[in-house]
Design a protein around this motif. Structure first.
Motif, mmCIF file in Angstrom:
data_model
loop_
_atom_site.group_PDB
_atom_site.id
_atom_site.type_symbol
_atom_site.label_atom_id
_atom_site.label_comp_id
_atom_site.label_asym_id
_atom_site.label_seq_id
_atom_site.Cartn_x
_atom_site.Cartn_y
_atom_site.Cartn_z
ATOM 1 N N GLN A 170 0.822 -1.214 0.000
ATOM 2 C CA GLN A 170 0.000 0.000 0.000
ATOM 3 C C GLN A 170 0.859 1.269 0.000
ATOM 4 N N GLY A 171 2.154 1.136 -0.303
ATOM 5 C CA GLY A 171 3.022 2.303 -0.463
ATOM 6 C C GLY A 171 3.709 2.789 0.801
ATOM 7 N N PHE A 172 3.637 2.033 1.886
ATOM 8 C CA PHE A 172 4.341 2.401 3.115
ATOM 9 C C PHE A 172 5.776 1.884 3.047
ATOM 10 N N THR A 173 6.684 2.581 3.727
ATOM 11 C CA THR A 173 8.068 2.140 3.798
ATOM 12 C C THR A 173 8.437 1.842 5.245
ATOM 13 N N TYR A 174 9.348 0.907 5.393
ATOM 14 C CA TYR A 174 9.819 0.492 6.712
ATOM 15 C C TYR A 174 10.627 1.627 7.338
ATOM 16 N N ASP A 175 10.347 1.914 8.613
ATOM 17 C CA ASP A 175 11.103 2.939 9.321
ATOM 18 C C ASP A 175 12.014 2.330 10.385
ATOM 19 N N ARG A 176 11.428 1.501 11.280
ATOM 20 C CA ARG A 176 12.231 0.930 12.361
ATOM 21 C C ARG A 176 11.428 -0.164 13.064
ATOM 22 N N PRO A 177 12.111 -0.997 13.855
ATOM 23 C CA PRO A 177 11.380 -2.004 14.624
ATOM 24 C C PRO A 177 10.642 -1.353 15.789
ATOM 25 N N LYS A 178 9.643 -2.045 16.294
ATOM 26 C CA LYS A 178 8.902 -1.582 17.477
ATOM 27 C C LYS A 178 8.462 -2.808 18.250
ATOM 28 N N GLY A 179 9.063 -3.006 19.416
ATOM 29 C CA GLY A 179 8.710 -4.172 20.215
ATOM 30 C C GLY A 179 9.202 -5.455 19.561
ATOM 31 N N LEU A 180 8.667 -6.554 20.017
ATOM 32 C CA LEU A 180 9.036 -7.859 19.480
ATOM 33 C C LEU A 180 8.102 -8.216 18.334
ATOM 34 N N GLY A 181 8.618 -8.167 17.126
ATOM 35 C CA GLY A 181 7.824 -8.620 15.996
ATOM 36 C C GLY A 181 6.981 -7.567 15.303
ATOM 37 N N ASN A 182 6.993 -6.331 15.780
ATOM 38 C CA ASN A 182 6.254 -5.265 15.104
ATOM 39 C C ASN A 182 7.238 -4.260 14.531
ATOM 40 N N CYS A 183 6.741 -3.358 13.706
ATOM 41 C CA CYS A 183 7.596 -2.331 13.125
ATOM 42 C C CYS A 183 6.778 -1.075 12.866
ATOM 43 N N VAL A 184 7.496 -0.004 12.570
ATOM 44 C CA VAL A 184 6.872 1.273 12.212
ATOM 45 C C VAL A 184 6.981 1.421 10.700
#
Length: 195
Positions: A170-184
């Motif tokens: 959907q056009g989002f780009t990875y920024d950084r991890p967040k917690g265990l197994g999630n990301c921003v």
């Protein structure tokens, strides 16, 4: 599902949202999609409290979601709002310590009714939220999906905000991890023409 439509959660569509939540037993622990909102109600909220709280926020225009409909039946949603409207994100302390700035909007929860899963409706809900954000003037939008490495490792019931690959589509780009197994995941959404 080619004939699905998306509508905004409003006082006029609240009953459709309520029917969806009630068919699914309040969703997670009868949350009624209230967990991410600021909450001054204190501990021990009941199912009825959560429903009334969500209804009040919708009536006040401070709870937003894209509702996905199959005909007249709401079958999925994506909750979105400003950081002020949805401050209670998971791993908040880590998130704030690594954030350069807060987004204009965040997408905090995407749910698809169990009997309709596996049909791409989470993506439809995410796209609907992005479209509604564009209609509201756009801006920097964040989502916090599960980073499964492209492999579904969790039961879909626990993918409360979709997956990284869905956001990338959907056009989002990875920024950084967040917690265990999630990301921003981040996307700049342009305002809709005529806004």
């Amino acid at each position: 599902m080619a004939d699905v439509t998306v509508k905004s959660l409003t006082p006029e569509t609240f009953d459709d949202f309520a029917a969806l939540v009630e068919r699914n037993k309040g969703m997670f622990a009868n949350c009624w999609c209230t967990w991410f909102h600021p909450d001054d109600r204190g501990p021990g909220s009941t199912v009825e409290d959560n429903r009334a709280f969500k209804k009040r926020l919708v009536d006040e225009g401070i709870a937003h979601a894209a509702l996905v409909y199959d005909g007249d039946l709401a079958i999925a949603w994506a909750e979105y709002g400003t950081p002020e409207e949805l401050p209670a994100i998971h791993h908040r302390k880590e998130y704030l310590a690594t954030a350069e700035r807060l987004p204009d909007y965040r997408i905090t929860c995407i749910q698809v009714e169990k009997v309709h899963r596996g049909k791409g409706l989470a993506s439809v809900a995410l796209r609907g939220a992005v479209d509604l954000i564009a209609q509201a003037g756009g801006g920097v939008v964040e989502g916090y999906p599960h980073d499964t490495g492209g492999v579904r490792k969790k039961n879909s019931s626990f993918l409360y905000n979709g997956t990284r690959t869905m956001y990338e589509r959907q056009g989002f780009t990875y920024d950084r991890p967040k917690g265990l197994g999630n990301c921003v995941m981040v996307r700049r959404v342009a305002p809709s023409p005529g806004h």
